[in-house]
Design a protein around this motif. Structure first.
Motif, PDB file in Angstrom:
ATOM      1  N   THR A  59     -11.031 -10.084  27.046  1.00  0.00           N
ATOM      2  CA  THR A  59     -10.449  -8.844  26.668  1.00  0.00           C
ATOM      3  C   THR A  59      -9.112  -8.894  26.796  1.00  0.00           C
ATOM      4  O   THR A  59      -8.194  -8.333  25.942  1.00  0.00           O
ATOM      5  CB  THR A  59     -11.202  -7.855  27.528  1.00  0.00           C
ATOM      6  N   PHE A  60      -8.301  -9.457  27.771  1.00  0.00           N
ATOM      7  CA  PHE A  60      -7.049  -9.246  28.180  1.00  0.00           C
ATOM      8  C   PHE A  60      -6.438  -9.933  26.994  1.00  0.00           C
ATOM      9  O   PHE A  60      -5.195  -9.704  26.532  1.00  0.00           O
ATOM     10  CB  PHE A  60      -6.727 -10.099  29.628  1.00  0.00           C
ATOM     11  N   GLY A  61      -6.751 -11.513  26.613  1.00  0.00           N
ATOM     12  CA  GLY A  61      -6.330 -12.077  25.566  1.00  0.00           C
ATOM     13  C   GLY A  61      -6.079 -11.375  24.432  1.00  0.00           C
ATOM     14  O   GLY A  61      -5.044 -11.520  23.632  1.00  0.00           O
ATOM     15  N   GLU A  62      -7.257 -10.728  24.061  1.00  0.00           N
ATOM     16  CA  GLU A  62      -7.156 -10.063  22.577  1.00  0.00           C
ATOM     17  C   GLU A  62      -6.076  -9.077  22.524  1.00  0.00           C
ATOM     18  O   GLU A  62      -5.440  -8.728  21.452  1.00  0.00           O
ATOM     19  CB  GLU A  62      -8.574  -9.598  22.334  1.00  0.00           C
ATOM     20  N   VAL A  63      -6.144  -8.203  23.618  1.00  0.00           N
ATOM     21  CA  VAL A  63      -5.192  -6.847  23.586  1.00  0.00           C
ATOM     22  C   VAL A  63      -3.902  -7.590  23.608  1.00  0.00           C
ATOM     23  O   VAL A  63      -2.852  -6.982  23.117  1.00  0.00           O
ATOM     24  CB  VAL A  63      -5.613  -5.925  24.892  1.00  0.00           C
ATOM     25  N   ALA A  64      -3.410  -8.477  24.611  1.00  0.00           N
ATOM     26  CA  ALA A  64      -2.248  -8.978  24.647  1.00  0.00           C
ATOM     27  C   ALA A  64      -1.586  -9.623  23.492  1.00  0.00           C
ATOM     28  O   ALA A  64      -0.458  -9.214  22.938  1.00  0.00           O
ATOM     29  CB  ALA A  64      -2.137 -10.180  25.747  1.00  0.00           C
ATOM     30  N   ARG A  65      -2.396 -10.412  22.967  1.00  0.00           N
ATOM     31  CA  ARG A  65      -1.981 -10.994  21.623  1.00  0.00           C
ATOM     32  C   ARG A  65      -1.837  -9.964  20.456  1.00  0.00           C
ATOM     33  O   ARG A  65      -0.994  -9.913  19.614  1.00  0.00           O
ATOM     34  CB  ARG A  65      -3.023 -11.918  21.201  1.00  0.00           C
ATOM     35  N   THR A  66      -2.650  -8.971  20.287  1.00  0.00           N
ATOM     36  CA  THR A  66      -2.640  -7.958  19.375  1.00  0.00           C
ATOM     37  C   THR A  66      -1.254  -7.200  19.666  1.00  0.00           C
ATOM     38  O   THR A  66      -0.474  -6.670  18.690  1.00  0.00           O
ATOM     39  CB  THR A  66      -3.702  -6.947  19.260  1.00  0.00           C
ATOM     40  N   SER A  67      -1.041  -6.776  21.040  1.00  0.00           N
ATOM     41  CA  SER A  67       0.247  -6.078  21.287  1.00  0.00           C
ATOM     42  C   SER A  67       1.589  -6.908  21.006  1.00  0.00           C
ATOM     43  O   SER A  67       2.521  -6.322  20.518  1.00  0.00           O
ATOM     44  CB  SER A  67       0.242  -5.872  22.826  1.00  0.00           C
TER      45      SER A  67
ATOM     46  N   SER B  91       0.857  -1.230  -0.102  1.00  0.00           N
ATOM     47  CA  SER B  91      -0.055   0.068   0.095  1.00  0.00           C
ATOM     48  C   SER B  91       0.817   1.184   0.083  1.00  0.00           C
ATOM     49  O   SER B  91       0.317   2.323  -0.207  1.00  0.00           O
ATOM     50  CB  SER B  91      -0.709  -0.164   1.305  1.00  0.00           C
ATOM     51  N   GLY B  92       2.078   1.192   0.478  1.00  0.00           N
ATOM     52  CA  GLY B  92       2.982   2.160   0.660  1.00  0.00           C
ATOM     53  C   GLY B  92       2.681   3.199   1.808  1.00  0.00           C
ATOM     54  O   GLY B  92       3.291   4.259   1.891  1.00  0.00           O
ATOM     55  N   LYS B  93       1.911   2.734   2.748  1.00  0.00           N
ATOM     56  CA  LYS B  93       1.817   3.358   4.068  1.00  0.00           C
ATOM     57  C   LYS B  93       3.247   3.371   4.920  1.00  0.00           C
ATOM     58  O   LYS B  93       3.887   2.436   4.649  1.00  0.00           O
ATOM     59  CB  LYS B  93       0.753   2.779   4.784  1.00  0.00           C
ATOM     60  N   GLY B  94       3.415   4.388   5.696  1.00  0.00           N
ATOM     61  CA  GLY B  94       4.488   4.589   6.417  1.00  0.00           C
ATOM     62  C   GLY B  94       4.225   4.098   7.956  1.00  0.00           C
ATOM     63  O   GLY B  94       5.287   4.189   8.716  1.00  0.00           O
ATOM     64  N   SER B  95       3.147   3.690   8.300  1.00  0.00           N
ATOM     65  CA  SER B  95       2.889   3.180   9.603  1.00  0.00           C
ATOM     66  C   SER B  95       1.881   2.224   9.600  1.00  0.00           C
ATOM     67  O   SER B  95       0.845   2.194   8.611  1.00  0.00           O
ATOM     68  CB  SER B  95       2.490   4.384  10.544  1.00  0.00           C
ATOM     69  N   ALA B  96       1.429   1.582  10.658  1.00  0.00           N
ATOM     70  CA  ALA B  96       0.265   0.545  10.881  1.00  0.00           C
ATOM     71  C   ALA B  96      -0.559   0.783  11.802  1.00  0.00           C
ATOM     72  O   ALA B  96      -0.217   1.494  12.778  1.00  0.00           O
ATOM     73  CB  ALA B  96       1.083  -0.533  10.965  1.00  0.00           C
ATOM     74  N   LEU B  97      -1.821   0.557  11.580  1.00  0.00           N
ATOM     75  CA  LEU B  97      -2.822   0.827  12.627  1.00  0.00           C
ATOM     76  C   LEU B  97      -3.430  -0.624  13.035  1.00  0.00           C
ATOM     77  O   LEU B  97      -3.886  -1.350  12.243  1.00  0.00           O
ATOM     78  CB  LEU B  97      -3.999   1.559  12.157  1.00  0.00           C
ATOM     79  N   PHE B  98      -3.232  -1.160  14.185  1.00  0.00           N
ATOM     80  CA  PHE B  98      -3.842  -2.208  14.878  1.00  0.00           C
ATOM     81  C   PHE B  98      -5.176  -1.948  15.683  1.00  0.00           C
ATOM     82  O   PHE B  98      -5.244  -0.809  16.149  1.00  0.00           O
ATOM     83  CB  PHE B  98      -2.917  -2.796  15.811  1.00  0.00           C
ATOM     84  N   GLU B  99      -6.060  -2.735  15.619  1.00  0.00           N
ATOM     85  CA  GLU B  99      -7.289  -2.441  16.378  1.00  0.00           C
ATOM     86  C   GLU B  99      -7.849  -3.715  17.160  1.00  0.00           C
ATOM     87  O   GLU B  99      -7.655  -4.856  16.800  1.00  0.00           O
ATOM     88  CB  GLU B  99      -8.428  -2.059  15.366  1.00  0.00           C
ATOM     89  N   THR B 100      -8.336  -3.338  18.305  1.00  0.00           N
ATOM     90  CA  THR B 100      -9.094  -4.281  19.000  1.00  0.00           C
ATOM     91  C   THR B 100     -10.300  -3.638  19.435  1.00  0.00           C
ATOM     92  O   THR B 100     -10.455  -2.446  19.599  1.00  0.00           O
ATOM     93  CB  THR B 100      -8.569  -4.852  20.333  1.00  0.00           C
ATOM     94  N   GLY B 101     -11.804  -4.407  19.397  1.00  0.00           N
ATOM     95  CA  GLY B 101     -13.075  -3.860  19.652  1.00  0.00           C
ATOM     96  C   GLY B 101     -13.673  -4.436  21.068  1.00  0.00           C
ATOM     97  O   GLY B 101     -13.578  -5.705  21.166  1.00  0.00           O
TER      98      GLY B 101
END
Length: 531
Positions: free
Chosen positions: A40-48, A19-29
């Motif tokens: 909740t802990f598991g999803e944020v920890a794994r994404t981190s 894509s040519g983007k210079g940074s990445a955006l990670f999300e949890t909902g």
């Protein structure tokens, strides 16, 4: 670096290169009508962990957004809140437009958002909080909403095949907010006018016709369309979700493409199961809560549990805790020797090496010691630890100090109520006599050895005592070994439990004299006469 966070990070890196983007955006909902939980802990920890791996691989900046779906209407009154009658009067309204039943925040949504943020902050996660209500009302989603309105029929075309005939006739990706009641309305659109920023719809209760603005927080998108809208508007590059959302990910991805954007890289994790193999449910209460885990073990052990094989279903119940603690301790010790990014502890500690010393014993060993000495006070355990590892104190061994506290809690709640000692068989008595005699003969020189050497020497004596029928077992190399039955007997007869630690290490910790006392007590136990 083949660890799964790096495999995921490579997908994000390839996406940015394309894509040519210079940074990445990670999300949890998160759904804001409930409180944070172990998932909740598991999803944020794994994404981190994936995010940290991405940084190591690329050196590019990234952000993690913790997104609260607080524009959603309240569907039912939760069981665990006060003032339920008051909440019942606001069903259907966005949770950020409902008074806080706890009386501490400006709305129920704000209250639960604060709980979520406090929860994430307590574990030191690096994230940016995002509110759906704030994003809709401030105009962050305005351009995306107009784009969705322009492609209204295409979006409907993605969803309609998944609906029944009645729902298909009324479906729209837009949910207007009722101008009088504030309820999030699920009604068919008579007209969608993107050029005029208007939705035309009719109140089914009164028949009154309304013209609602598409932008500015006057409407929101339906769930799957809302997810796609968010990905498109924010440029999300990566989001993981549970197995139950596979179809939602597929449909939201299709809608994202209708909006002319590429959906984020996705990762599907498996659900947790209870002891009977049933899916854990908050409503059923059939699983561990995060508070329960943290009563019996340090947070790092929960991270270890979450790290292991996230795409396999795992049983989450109390018996898993000691195993997770000891696995974490082992990986942590290896991390101190080599800062290997393939080591789970590297991810758990953010790439850093802990600067406090390693505990001299395993958590399983502590639990067994607590069981034998009936430790309802940490000081009891420290008496044995100070002799086994001279100089070990709560101040010099902070992790060990935590483990001692957890071991006492675990003993009180789980071990003490279930201890069952059985009487030894004749063959077991003979082997126990042999072990006791060997310990007496070697007591002086064993006590003079360093702890680890002592544990190995005692383990040899344990094997020697078991080298007799019915415990003999042929090894693959033709030699004769000792079967598991001998060690099961030691645990069941001496410790009153089904399994335990390496027995030589336990005797080194508990003491020669104390172990001889355990054997004498077991041998004094009479067999229960036949009825």
């Amino acid at each position: 670096m083949k660890a799964w966070p790096f495999e995921e990070a490579r997908k994000v890196a390839a996406r940015l290169e394309k894509s040519g983007k210079g940074s990445a955006l990670f999300e949890t909902g998160y759904g804001p009508s409930g409180l944070p939980h172990i998932g909740t802990f598991g999803e944020v920890a794994r994404t981190s962990w994936v995010r940290r791996a991405f940084t190591l691989l690329t050196g590019l900046p990234s952000r993690l957004i913790a997104f609260s779906d607080d524009m959603d209407g309240l569907r039912k009154v939760p069981d665990n809140v006060p003032n339920k009658e008051m909440l019942a009067q606001h069903l259907g309204r966005p949770v950020t437009a409902i008074p806080d039943p706890f009386g501490t925040h400006e709305s129920f949504g704000h209250h639960n958002n604060a709980r979520l943020r406090a929860f994430l902050d307590a574990f030191g996660f690096d994230y940016e909080f995002a509110s759906s209500s704030a994003y809709y009302r401030s105009g962050v989603f305005d351009d995306a909403l107009i784009r969705m309105a322009e492609r209204h029929e295409e979006v409907r075309g993605v969803i309609l095949p998944t609906l029944g005939p009645d729902r298909r006739a009324t479906y729209s990706p837009f949910l207007p907010i009722h101008p009088k009641t504030g309820v999030v309305m699920q009604v068919p659109m008579e007209e969608v006018r993107p050029a005029e920023d208007l939705l035309i719809w009719r109140d089914p209760a009164t028949g009154e016709r309304h013209a609602t603005r598409i932008t500015g927080g006057h409407c929101k998108a339906q769930w799957k369309a809302d997810w796609a809208l968010r990905w498109y508007a924010l440029g999300v590059d990566y989001e993981m979700s549970g197995k139950d959302l596979i179809d939602s990910v597929r449909l939201s991805s299709a809608i994202c493409r209708v909006l002319r954007a590429e959906p984020p890289e996705a990762f599907t994790y498996e659900h947790f199961l209870d002891e009977q193999g049933q899916k854990i449910s908050k409503s059923k209460g059939n699983g561990l809560t995060i508070d329960e885990w943290l009563r019996y073990a340090p947070a790092e052990s929960l991270s270890q549990f979450m790290y292991n094989q996230p795409q396999r279903a795992k049983r989450l119940y109390f018996d898993q805790i000691p195993r997770a603690v000891d696995e974490y301790i082992q990986h942590r010790a290896r991390l101190r020797m080599a800062a290997d990014p393939a080591n789970p502890a590297w991810h758990i500690h953010g790439g850093a090496v802990p600067n406090d010393p390693e505990p001299p014993v395993s958590f399983t060993m502590l639990l067994n010691l607590a069981s034998v000495v009936n430790a309802d006070d940490p000081e009891i355990l420290w008496g044995f630890l100070a002799r086994y590892a001279p100089g070990a104190t709560p101040a010099s061994q902070p992790l060990l100090a935590k483990l001692v506290e957890h071991a006492v809690h675990y003993y009180r709640d789980f071990v003490a109520p279930t201890k069952r000692f059985r009487t030894p068989t004749d063959a077991e008595r003979e082997a126990l006599h042999a072990l006791m005699a060997a310990l007496r003969d070697r007591a002086a020189d064993l006590d003079a050895m360093p702890a680890e050497e002592r544990a190995r020497a005692i383990q040899d004596l344990v094997y020697d005592a078991g080298r007799r029928e019915p415990f003999l077992q042929p090894n693959k190399d033709g030699s004769t070994g000792v079967s598991r039955a001998w060690f099961n007997a030691l645990y069941q007869v001496l410790l009153g439990q089904e399994e335990g630690p390496r027995f030589g290490g336990f005797v080194a910790l508990y003491g020669i004299a104390g172990t001889i006392g355990l054997i004498e007590a077991a041998l004094a136990r009479e067999e229960t006469p036949a009825a």
